[in-house]
Design an enzyme around this catalytic site. Structure first.
Site: not given
Length: 234
Positions: A7, A10, A14, A98
């Site tokens: 992931d 901005n 992760k 997301d």
């Protein structure tokens, strides 16, 4: 083959190995490709990536993955419909992946309505009803962005890390911090009051907001994007 879900937001990257509960993250400083390459020095496998950057960044991410020894890299895409979840957007590709992944994860788990919140650089809110229909949402500045919008326009030295306690501030920084917190909480509480659905909060500022939200209405879910990646790629 092992799968690694990644992931890229901005500010942070992760990742976790599919099937593991251990999540690792790092700040990428605006250079997610370099951060991805560093990540691959710790773990390798097939990568399934969600990112909030434009398509131009994907070439650099793919090159970093190849150099780092990843077996393959795939990028998640927002879909108009998935597994009974239907987006309100007429142009689904304009919704950040997301947000889509967070909703996909919650819909797969619940099969009932919910409010999905991501509290990061932006504060995003999406509402899904019991039929899996996305009713739309809200995008507001995140806590830091709200503070910056005010403090960067003042003429005196200031800091950004004043804590907020959901009460009136006693100096300029704390007044700004409290107002940012109140604005974020006000949006979430208004949405929950109107739709009467359980809320789930993720993102970097989720742990800041959670203590001030009603515990019977809101649940902390910090890794919904990673959960959504797994849901789409099982």
């Amino acid at each position: 083959m092992s799968f690694v879900d990644v992931d890229i937001g901005n500010t942070r990257l992760k990742w976790r190995l599919r099937g593991s509960d251990a999540v690792t993250y790092c700040m990428h400083g605006g250079d997610p490709a370099t951060a991805l390459a560093q990540m691959l020095s710790h773990t390798q496998g097939a990568l399934y990536v969600a990112h909030v950057f434009g398509a131009d960044v994907e070439e650099a991410l793919r090159a970093a993955a190849v150099t780092g020894g990843a077996r393959e890299i795939r990028f998640a895409r927002t879909k108009a419909e998935h597994d009974g979840l239907r987006l309100a957007y007429a142009q689904p590709q304009r919704m950040g992946v997301d947000r889509f992944l967070a909703m996909a994860a919650l819909w797969r788990e619940r099969r009932a309505g919910f409010i999905a919140v991501s509290a990061g650089t932006a504060l995003t809110v999406d509402i899904v009803d019991d039929r899996g229909q996305h009713l739309g949402g809200f995008i507001a500045p995140g806590l830091h962005a709200m503070r910056t919008a005010v403090l960067d326009r003042t003429q005196f030295p200031h800091v950004f890390d004043a804590p907020a306690h959901d009460q009136p501030g006693t100096d300029t920084e704390s007044c700004v911090a409290e107002a940012a917190l109140a604005a974020a909480l006000g949006l979430l509480e208004r949405v929950q009051t109107r739709h009467r659905l359980p809320g789930f909060v993720g993102g970097g500022d989720a742990t800041t907001l959670q203590p001030f939200l009603a515990s019977d209405a809101w649940t902390l879910r910090e890794h919904l994007v990673l959960e959504g990646l797994a849901a789409l790629n099982d």
